[in-house]
Design a protein around this motif. Structure first.
Motif, mmCIF file in Angstrom:
data_model
loop_
_atom_site.group_PDB
_atom_site.id
_atom_site.type_symbol
_atom_site.label_atom_id
_atom_site.label_comp_id
_atom_site.label_asym_id
_atom_site.label_seq_id
_atom_site.Cartn_x
_atom_site.Cartn_y
_atom_site.Cartn_z
ATOM 1 N N ARG A 85 11.113 3.582 12.180
ATOM 2 C CA ARG A 85 11.342 4.879 11.807
ATOM 3 C C ARG A 85 12.483 5.231 11.049
ATOM 4 N N HIS A 86 13.488 4.287 10.920
ATOM 5 C CA HIS A 86 14.666 4.361 10.076
ATOM 6 C C HIS A 86 14.045 4.219 8.498
ATOM 7 N N LEU A 87 13.355 3.405 8.350
ATOM 8 C CA LEU A 87 13.201 3.107 6.978
ATOM 9 C C LEU A 87 12.105 4.126 6.218
ATOM 10 N N LEU A 88 11.105 4.712 7.333
ATOM 11 C CA LEU A 88 10.050 5.366 6.869
ATOM 12 C C LEU A 88 10.357 6.878 6.646
ATOM 13 N N HIS A 107 -5.597 -0.457 1.746
ATOM 14 C CA HIS A 107 -4.698 0.478 1.841
ATOM 15 C C HIS A 107 -5.309 1.701 1.546
ATOM 16 N N ILE A 108 -6.165 1.754 0.520
ATOM 17 C CA ILE A 108 -6.818 2.853 0.195
ATOM 18 C C ILE A 108 -7.807 3.559 1.351
ATOM 19 N N GLY A 109 -8.562 2.563 1.803
ATOM 20 C CA GLY A 109 -9.443 2.779 2.804
ATOM 21 C C GLY A 109 -8.622 3.345 4.279
ATOM 22 N N ILE A 110 -7.654 2.726 4.615
ATOM 23 C CA ILE A 110 -6.601 3.058 5.856
ATOM 24 C C ILE A 110 -6.412 4.546 5.382
ATOM 25 N N SER A 111 -5.638 4.844 4.193
ATOM 26 C CA SER A 111 -5.202 5.973 3.839
ATOM 27 C C SER A 111 -6.123 7.088 4.182
ATOM 28 N N PHE A 112 -7.346 6.771 3.403
ATOM 29 C CA PHE A 112 -8.526 7.900 3.512
ATOM 30 C C PHE A 112 -8.855 8.015 4.937
ATOM 31 N N PHE A 130 4.876 13.849 7.802
ATOM 32 C CA PHE A 130 3.866 12.902 7.309
ATOM 33 C C PHE A 130 3.405 13.408 5.715
ATOM 34 N N THR A 131 3.463 12.051 5.041
ATOM 35 C CA THR A 131 2.786 11.989 3.667
ATOM 36 C C THR A 131 1.861 10.728 3.649
ATOM 37 N N LEU A 132 0.976 10.861 2.892
ATOM 38 C CA LEU A 132 -0.013 9.658 2.825
ATOM 39 C C LEU A 132 0.782 8.224 2.265
ATOM 40 N N SER A 133 1.848 8.657 1.542
ATOM 41 C CA SER A 133 2.683 7.411 1.024
ATOM 42 C C SER A 133 3.150 6.573 2.287
ATOM 43 N N LEU A 134 3.322 7.306 3.318
ATOM 44 C CA LEU A 134 3.832 6.688 4.574
ATOM 45 C C LEU A 134 2.916 5.519 5.050
ATOM 46 N N VAL A 135 1.632 5.786 5.087
ATOM 47 C CA VAL A 135 0.712 4.928 5.597
ATOM 48 C C VAL A 135 0.748 3.374 4.929
ATOM 49 N N PRO A 136 0.514 3.426 3.566
ATOM 50 C CA PRO A 136 0.542 1.940 2.996
ATOM 51 C C PRO A 136 1.948 1.369 3.110
ATOM 52 N N LEU A 137 3.242 1.997 2.968
ATOM 53 C CA LEU A 137 4.567 1.794 3.312
ATOM 54 C C LEU A 137 4.885 1.273 4.735
#
Length: 317
Positions: A60-63, A151-156, A185-192
């Motif tokens: 949570r700190h890093l994200l 990662h694209i599949g998980i984000s979608f 929340f933003t989509l960049s958080l998912v792959p990160l």
């Protein structure tokens, strides 16, 4: 807006600075009455170890909290940026971090796969001839393709799941009130989050690459009794357990990549998707695996006939 690393309640600031950047005081969470983010004072080694141990607070700190502006009191006051400028700057930094972290982990994953698919005796040095470099680049392209597909599949799928959740809240309760983590929340958080959580898997795989499990021949196993046979000569169950865990019968590399990789991926996604039920988080991970498995089958045809089975076995994140 930062969040508390313990209860995920939003906070205006993580810490307060006074006359200098090193003179600071951690903010207190209004909900759980603990420090909002004690990892602000942690060094990089501590953060890395906690990431390997899959601790929620450091994720949570890093994200959510890393790079957030502190409250400044005393000393030379800087002109505060507008909220829109702060949000844009944090998004750019997050995408740049995602690019660097993803590139490094893909290179590491490709090297580990290359070691498994084209093993080289430890006594012989690696000679990077043209065929060896071509083979490594082929594995690197295949690994990058699989990781991007996953990662694209998980984000979608995450985007679809959150939209369905918002629609259900609006229909069930008449409003779509969001939690503090959902607001940030933003989509960049998912792959990160997936890259951060995969550090555990890559760390163990890298150790297994350096120190592979010892392989013994059947004649050595028959001539040398194991310690369960010495101390538990009459316990057939204990003998069966240790026989199953033997290096000749258990592929530790496969276990780390599949079992540990699956658990860490689900853990990382749960950090970002606190609103979703764990069942839906698991479903998103499984569907992402399905997408990656489909891409893996196509990639394995290009890697070579001799390694198709091994490539599919190590393709799950």
């Amino acid at each position: 807006m930062p969040i508390c690393t313990k209860c995920t309640t939003g906070a205006p600031y993580v810490y307060t600075t006074y006359e200098s950047e090193h003179n600071l005081r951690l903010e207190e969470c209004r909900n759980c009455k603990t420090n909002v983010d004690p990892f602000v004072e942690a060094d990089h080694l501590t953060l890395f170890i906690d990431l390997i141990l899959l601790k929620r607070g450091v994720s949570r700190h890093l994200l959510f909290n890393r790079g957030s502006e502190p409250r400044r009191l005393g000393g030379e006051l800087k002109k505060p940026l507008k909220p829109v400028q702060v949000a844009r700057e944090r998004r750019l930094k997050r995408w740049w971090l995602l690019l660097k972290l993803g590139t490094g982990l893909i290179l590491l994953d490709a090297y580990i796969r290359w070691c498994y698919l084209d093993p080289n005796p430890s006594s012989e040095p690696i000679i990077w001839t043209a065929p060896v470099v071509k083979r490594f680049l082929l594995i690197l392209v295949g690994t990058a393709t699989e990781v991007l597909a996953f990662h694209i599949g998980i984000s979608f799928l995450t985007f679809i799941a959150l939209k369905l959740l918002d629609g259900y809240r609006l229909w069930r309760y008449g409003n779509a009130e969001l939690s503090d983590t959902r607001k940030e929340f933003t989509l960049s958080l998912v792959p990160l989050s997936l890259f951060y959580s995969s550090l555990t898997k890559y760390f163990l795989l890298f150790l297994l690459t350096i120190w592979p499990p010892a392989k013994s021949s059947p004649s050595d196993q028959q001539s040398t009794p194991t310690w369960p046979q010495i101390y538990f000569p009459d316990s057939a169950m204990i003998h069966q357990v240790f026989h199953t865990l033997d290096d000749r019968n258990l592929d530790k590399d496969w276990v780390v990549r599949n079992i540990m990789g699956g658990m860490s991926a689900g853990f990382g996604l749960r950090i970002v998707l606190d609103d979703l039920h764990p069942f839906f988080t698991t479903l998103v991970i499984l569907l992402g695996w399905g997408i990656k498995a489909t891409v893996s089958n196509a990639v394995s045809d290009k890697i070579g006939l001799a390694t198709q089975t091994a490539w599919r076995a190590y393709s799950i994140p």
